[in-house]
Design a protein around this motif. Structure first.
Motif, PDB file in Angstrom:
ATOM      1  N   GLY A  85      33.463 -23.013   7.628  1.00  0.00           N
ATOM      2  CA  GLY A  85      33.846 -22.087   8.048  1.00  0.00           C
ATOM      3  C   GLY A  85      32.577 -21.447   9.497  1.00  0.00           C
ATOM      4  N   GLU A  86      33.281 -20.384  10.250  1.00  0.00           N
ATOM      5  CA  GLU A  86      32.091 -19.611  11.124  1.00  0.00           C
ATOM      6  C   GLU A  86      31.030 -19.139  10.360  1.00  0.00           C
ATOM      7  N   ILE A  87      29.672 -20.152  10.697  1.00  0.00           N
ATOM      8  CA  ILE A  87      27.759 -20.109  10.165  1.00  0.00           C
ATOM      9  C   ILE A  87      28.010 -17.947   9.794  1.00  0.00           C
ATOM     10  N   LYS A  88      27.518 -17.505   9.032  1.00  0.00           N
ATOM     11  CA  LYS A  88      27.146 -16.438   9.171  1.00  0.00           C
ATOM     12  C   LYS A  88      25.557 -16.430   8.763  1.00  0.00           C
ATOM     13  N   LYS A  89      25.287 -17.414   7.795  1.00  0.00           N
ATOM     14  CA  LYS A  89      23.999 -16.888   7.845  1.00  0.00           C
ATOM     15  C   LYS A  89      23.206 -17.997   6.802  1.00  0.00           C
ATOM     16  N   GLN A  98      25.265 -17.037  16.248  1.00  0.00           N
ATOM     17  CA  GLN A  98      25.495 -14.909  16.663  1.00  0.00           C
ATOM     18  C   GLN A  98      25.288 -15.345  14.631  1.00  0.00           C
ATOM     19  N   ALA A  99      24.311 -16.303  14.149  1.00  0.00           N
ATOM     20  CA  ALA A  99      24.237 -16.239  12.706  1.00  0.00           C
ATOM     21  C   ALA A  99      22.777 -16.028  12.641  1.00  0.00           C
ATOM     22  N   ARG A 100      22.330 -15.149  11.530  1.00  0.00           N
ATOM     23  CA  ARG A 100      21.409 -14.746  11.154  1.00  0.00           C
ATOM     24  C   ARG A 100      20.260 -15.581  10.549  1.00  0.00           C
ATOM     25  N   GLY A 101      19.579 -15.439   9.992  1.00  0.00           N
ATOM     26  CA  GLY A 101      18.706 -16.069   8.336  1.00  0.00           C
ATOM     27  C   GLY A 101      17.441 -15.240   8.655  1.00  0.00           C
ATOM     28  N   ASN A 155       8.222 -27.057  -1.805  1.00  0.00           N
ATOM     29  CA  ASN A 155       9.786 -26.906  -2.525  1.00  0.00           C
ATOM     30  C   ASN A 155      10.423 -26.513  -1.093  1.00  0.00           C
ATOM     31  N   LEU A 156      10.843 -27.148  -0.153  1.00  0.00           N
ATOM     32  CA  LEU A 156      11.701 -27.111   0.955  1.00  0.00           C
ATOM     33  C   LEU A 156      13.247 -26.450   1.329  1.00  0.00           C
ATOM     34  N   ASN A 157      13.782 -25.786   0.893  1.00  0.00           N
ATOM     35  CA  ASN A 157      15.382 -25.623   0.494  1.00  0.00           C
ATOM     36  C   ASN A 157      15.478 -25.258   1.717  1.00  0.00           C
ATOM     37  N   ILE A 158      17.470 -25.111   1.210  1.00  0.00           N
ATOM     38  CA  ILE A 158      17.769 -24.667   2.058  1.00  0.00           C
ATOM     39  C   ILE A 158      19.309 -24.128   2.017  1.00  0.00           C
ATOM     40  N   LYS A 159      19.841 -22.948   2.054  1.00  0.00           N
ATOM     41  CA  LYS A 159      21.331 -22.474   2.086  1.00  0.00           C
ATOM     42  C   LYS A 159      22.072 -22.065   3.514  1.00  0.00           C
ATOM     43  N   VAL A 160      23.314 -22.611   3.768  1.00  0.00           N
ATOM     44  CA  VAL A 160      23.660 -22.162   4.577  1.00  0.00           C
ATOM     45  C   VAL A 160      25.274 -21.196   4.029  1.00  0.00           C
ATOM     46  N   TYR A 161      25.091 -20.483   4.711  1.00  0.00           N
ATOM     47  CA  TYR A 161      26.091 -19.087   4.742  1.00  0.00           C
ATOM     48  C   TYR A 161      27.817 -19.315   5.287  1.00  0.00           C
ATOM     49  N   GLY A 162      29.261 -19.486   5.643  1.00  0.00           N
ATOM     50  CA  GLY A 162      29.717 -18.820   6.592  1.00  0.00           C
ATOM     51  C   GLY A 162      30.799 -18.715   5.646  1.00  0.00           C
ATOM     52  N   SER A 163      31.825 -18.486   6.694  1.00  0.00           N
ATOM     53  CA  SER A 163      33.338 -17.565   5.546  1.00  0.00           C
ATOM     54  C   SER A 163      33.932 -18.400   4.981  1.00  0.00           C
ATOM     55  N   GLN A 164      33.991 -19.934   5.030  1.00  0.00           N
ATOM     56  CA  GLN A 164      34.530 -20.038   4.026  1.00  0.00           C
ATOM     57  C   GLN A 164      34.119 -20.862   3.254  1.00  0.00           C
ATOM     58  N   GLY A 165      33.076 -21.434   3.034  1.00  0.00           N
ATOM     59  CA  GLY A 165      31.733 -21.818   1.905  1.00  0.00           C
ATOM     60  C   GLY A 165      30.538 -21.659   2.547  1.00  0.00           C
ATOM     61  N   SER A 166      29.765 -22.574   1.581  1.00  0.00           N
ATOM     62  CA  SER A 166      28.515 -22.371   1.662  1.00  0.00           C
ATOM     63  C   SER A 166      27.709 -23.882   1.214  1.00  0.00           C
ATOM     64  N   LEU A 167      26.702 -24.312   1.164  1.00  0.00           N
ATOM     65  CA  LEU A 167      25.761 -25.756   1.336  1.00  0.00           C
ATOM     66  C   LEU A 167      24.835 -25.341   0.320  1.00  0.00           C
ATOM     67  N   SER A 168      24.396 -25.928  -0.661  1.00  0.00           N
ATOM     68  CA  SER A 168      22.975 -25.896  -1.051  1.00  0.00           C
ATOM     69  C   SER A 168      21.879 -27.404  -0.727  1.00  0.00           C
ATOM     70  N   TRP A 169      20.821 -27.212  -0.278  1.00  0.00           N
ATOM     71  CA  TRP A 169      20.189 -28.826  -0.352  1.00  0.00           C
ATOM     72  C   TRP A 169      18.395 -28.331  -0.393  1.00  0.00           C
ATOM     73  N   SER A 170      18.071 -29.298  -1.053  1.00  0.00           N
ATOM     74  CA  SER A 170      16.687 -28.796  -1.686  1.00  0.00           C
ATOM     75  C   SER A 170      15.360 -29.766  -1.633  1.00  0.00           C
ATOM     76  N   GLN A 171      14.954 -30.356  -0.864  1.00  0.00           N
ATOM     77  CA  GLN A 171      13.491 -31.267  -0.844  1.00  0.00           C
ATOM     78  C   GLN A 171      13.626 -32.368  -1.849  1.00  0.00           C
ATOM     79  N   GLN A 172      13.396 -31.702  -2.805  1.00  0.00           N
ATOM     80  CA  GLN A 172      12.600 -31.769  -4.255  1.00  0.00           C
ATOM     81  C   GLN A 172      13.482 -32.592  -4.877  1.00  0.00           C
ATOM     82  N   GLU A 173      15.116 -32.658  -4.999  1.00  0.00           N
ATOM     83  CA  GLU A 173      16.328 -32.215  -5.204  1.00  0.00           C
ATOM     84  C   GLU A 173      17.065 -32.984  -3.932  1.00  0.00           C
ATOM     85  N   PRO A 174      17.012 -34.368  -3.520  1.00  0.00           N
ATOM     86  CA  PRO A 174      16.992 -35.225  -2.102  1.00  0.00           C
ATOM     87  C   PRO A 174      18.801 -35.342  -1.680  1.00  0.00           C
TER      88      PRO A 174
END
Length: 392
Positions: free
Chosen positions: A157-161, A246-249, A263-282
Motif C-alpha cells: 500500500g502507501e509507504i508510511k515509515k 511523504q514517508a517518514r523514517g 547488522n544491516l536491517n530494514i523494516k518498511v511499513y505501509g498502509s496494507q502491509g510491511s516487510l523486514s529484511w536483514s543482511q545477516q540473514e539475507p
C-alpha cells in the motif's frame, strides 16, 4: 564474447576490500584483472602484480602511468574499466583521470571526498561516453530486489515509515592506529572526509532505504557523535528521515554497538502491509499484514520476481551472501561494458548498478548529516544543500 578487462587502483596486500572486489569480479568468469596500481609502496605493488596479474609488468607505479600505458595497447588487450578501492580522499582524482582517458569506472562508496567532487564527476560524465558504477553492495541481494518489487507492485500500500539500522561494534574500544589500518584512515578526516560512521556505513543504510521504496530522502535531522574524546569524526549516528513520497523514517548507524557484527536491517511499513529484511540473514524476507500470519519468502524459489531470480546462483537452501551480492553488481557492470563495445552512448548509467546520481545523493546525505548535527540537530533539506554550505 571475450572477458571484460579490469584494472584496479588500490587493494594491495594489506587491503581487505580490494580482495573482496576481486573475488566478486571473478565469481562469474566474465571479468579478468589485467593491470593495476595496487599500492603506493612499490615493493607491495610489485608483489601484488606478481601474484594477481598474468603480466606483472602491468602493475604500474602510479595512475598516470596506468592510464597512459593502457591507452597505448591494442583495443583487444587494454583495460576496459578501472575499479577504485582506495581511501575516499583519492577517489575523485582517479575517477576523473579515468574518465578523461576514456576508461569506464567502478568505484567504492562514497564516490568522492566531498559533495563538490561528486558534482564535478557528474558534470564530467555528462559529456563523456564512459560508464560509471558505485559499489552499494546491498542492492545486489536477491531478496532486496524482491522487496523493491513488492513495494513497486503496491502490495504494502502507501509507504508510511521506514526504519533502517546498520550497527557494528568494531570501534567500541579505542584502536591502536599503528595496528588497525582500517580504523586509522576511516577515523582520519584527511583520508575519510567529514564523517567516519555515516560515510562508511550510514550511507549504505540510506541507499538501501531509498532503493527499496524507490523514493529519495529529501529532509533529515541528524545527531552525530563519537564515544572517544580524541576522535575528530563520528562513530555513531541517529537520523530522522523524510522521503519524497511523504514517508517518514529513522536511520541508526553505529560502529560502537558492542557485540554487533554487521547488522544491516530494514523494516518498511505501509498502509496494507510491511516487510523486514536483514543482511545477516539475507536469504529470508518477511512480509507482514495486520490480519494474516506473517509470510516468509526464501531465496531460490520460482515465486520470486525475475530480478531476484536473475541474481540467484544456487538452488533454494544453498545460502548466498555478500560476495554473491557484490558479484551481481560486477556482473551487471560487465554486461554494460560489453554492450558499450558495439554501441557506445553518452549515458553513464548501467542497469542494475548504482550510478553517479546515487553518488551525488550519497554525498549530500553524508555532508547533510554533519551539517544538521552541527546546527543543533536542525532539519535540513538535502536538495537545497550545496557544496559551499558545508564547512568543517
Amino acid at each position: 564474447m571475450t572477458k571484460v578487462r579490469m584494472g584496479m587502483v588500490g587493494g594491495g596486500p594489506d587491503a581487505f576490500i580490494g580482495q573482496v572486489h576481486r573475488m566478486a569480479a571473478g565469481l562469474d568468469g566474465n571479468i579478468e584483472l589485467v593491470c593495476g596500481v595496487f599500492s603506493r609502496d612499490q615493493q607491495k605493488n610489485r608483489q601484488a602484480g606478481e601474484s594477481l596479474l598474468a603480466d606483472p609488468a602491468r602493475a604500474y607505479a602510479d595512475i598516470a602511468s596506468l592510464f597512459a600505458a593502457e591507452q597505448k595497447l591494442p583495443a583487444e588487450q587494454r583495460m576496459e574499466f578501472v575499479s577504485i578501492v582506495t581511501p575516499n580522499s583519492s577517489h575523485h582524482a582517479i575517477a576523473s583521470a579515468a574518465i578523461d582517458a576514456g576508461f569506464h569506472v567502478f568505484c567504492e562508496k562514497p564516490a568522492t571526498f566531498t559533495l563538490a567532487e561528486s558534482v564535478d564527476l557528474q558534470r564530467q560524465l555528462q559529456t563523456s561516453p564512459v560508464l560509471f558504477g558505485l559499489a552499494h553492495t546491498y542492492t545486489g541481494y536477491p531478496l532486496v530486489k524482491e522487496a523493491r518489487q513488492r513495494v513497486a507492485n503496491g502490495e504494502l500500500g502507501e509507504i508510511k515509515k521506514v526504519v533502517v539500522e546498520y550497527s557494528q561494534g568494531w570501534l567500541a574500544k579505542k584502536l591502536n592506529n599503528q595496528t588497525s589500518k582500517q580504523g586509522s584512515w576511516r577515523l582520519d578526516p584527511t583520508y575519510a572526509g567529514v564523517s567516519c560512521c555515516v560515510g562508511d556505513i550510514g550511507v549504505h543504510a540510506a541507499n538501501l532505504a531509498e532503493y527499496i521504496i524507490d523514493s529519495p530522502i529529501k529532509q533529515i535531522l541528524a545527531d552525530l557523535g563519537s564515544v572517544e574524546a580524541d576522535r575528530s569524526l563520528d562513530d555513531d549516528a541517529t537520523v530522522l528521515l523524510r522521503f519524497a513520497n511523504q514517508a517518514r523514517g529513522v536511520l541508526i548507524a553505529s560502529q560502537i554497538s558492542l557485540g554487533e557484527e554487521n547488522n544491516l536491517n530494514i523494516k518498511v511499513y505501509g498502509s496494507q502491509g510491511s516487510l523486514s529484511w536483514s543482511q545477516q540473514e539475507p536469504n529470508s524476507l518477511w512480509l507482514m499484514s495486520g490480519d494474516q500470519p506473517a509470510q516468509l519468502l526464501r531465496t531460490g524459489f520460482d515465486y520470486l520476481c525475475d530480478q531476484a531470480k536473475q541474481c540467484t546462483r544456487t538452488p533454494a537452501g544453498h545460502p548466498e551472501g555478500y560476495i554473491e551480492a557484490f558479484a551481481n553488481l560486477y556482473q551487471a557492470f560487465a554486461n554494460g561494458v560489453k554492450q558499450h563495445r558495439n554501441n557506445p552512448v553518452k549515458d553513464s548509467r548501467v542497469e542494475g548498478v548504482p550510478d553517479i546520481e546515487h553518488a551525488v545523493s550519497g554525498m549530500q546525505f553524508i555532508e547533510g548529516t554533519v551539517t544538521s548535527s552541527q546546527a543543533n540537530n536542525s532539519w535540513l533539506k538535502l536538495d537545497k544543500l550545496t557544496p559551499a554550505e558545508h564547512t568543517k
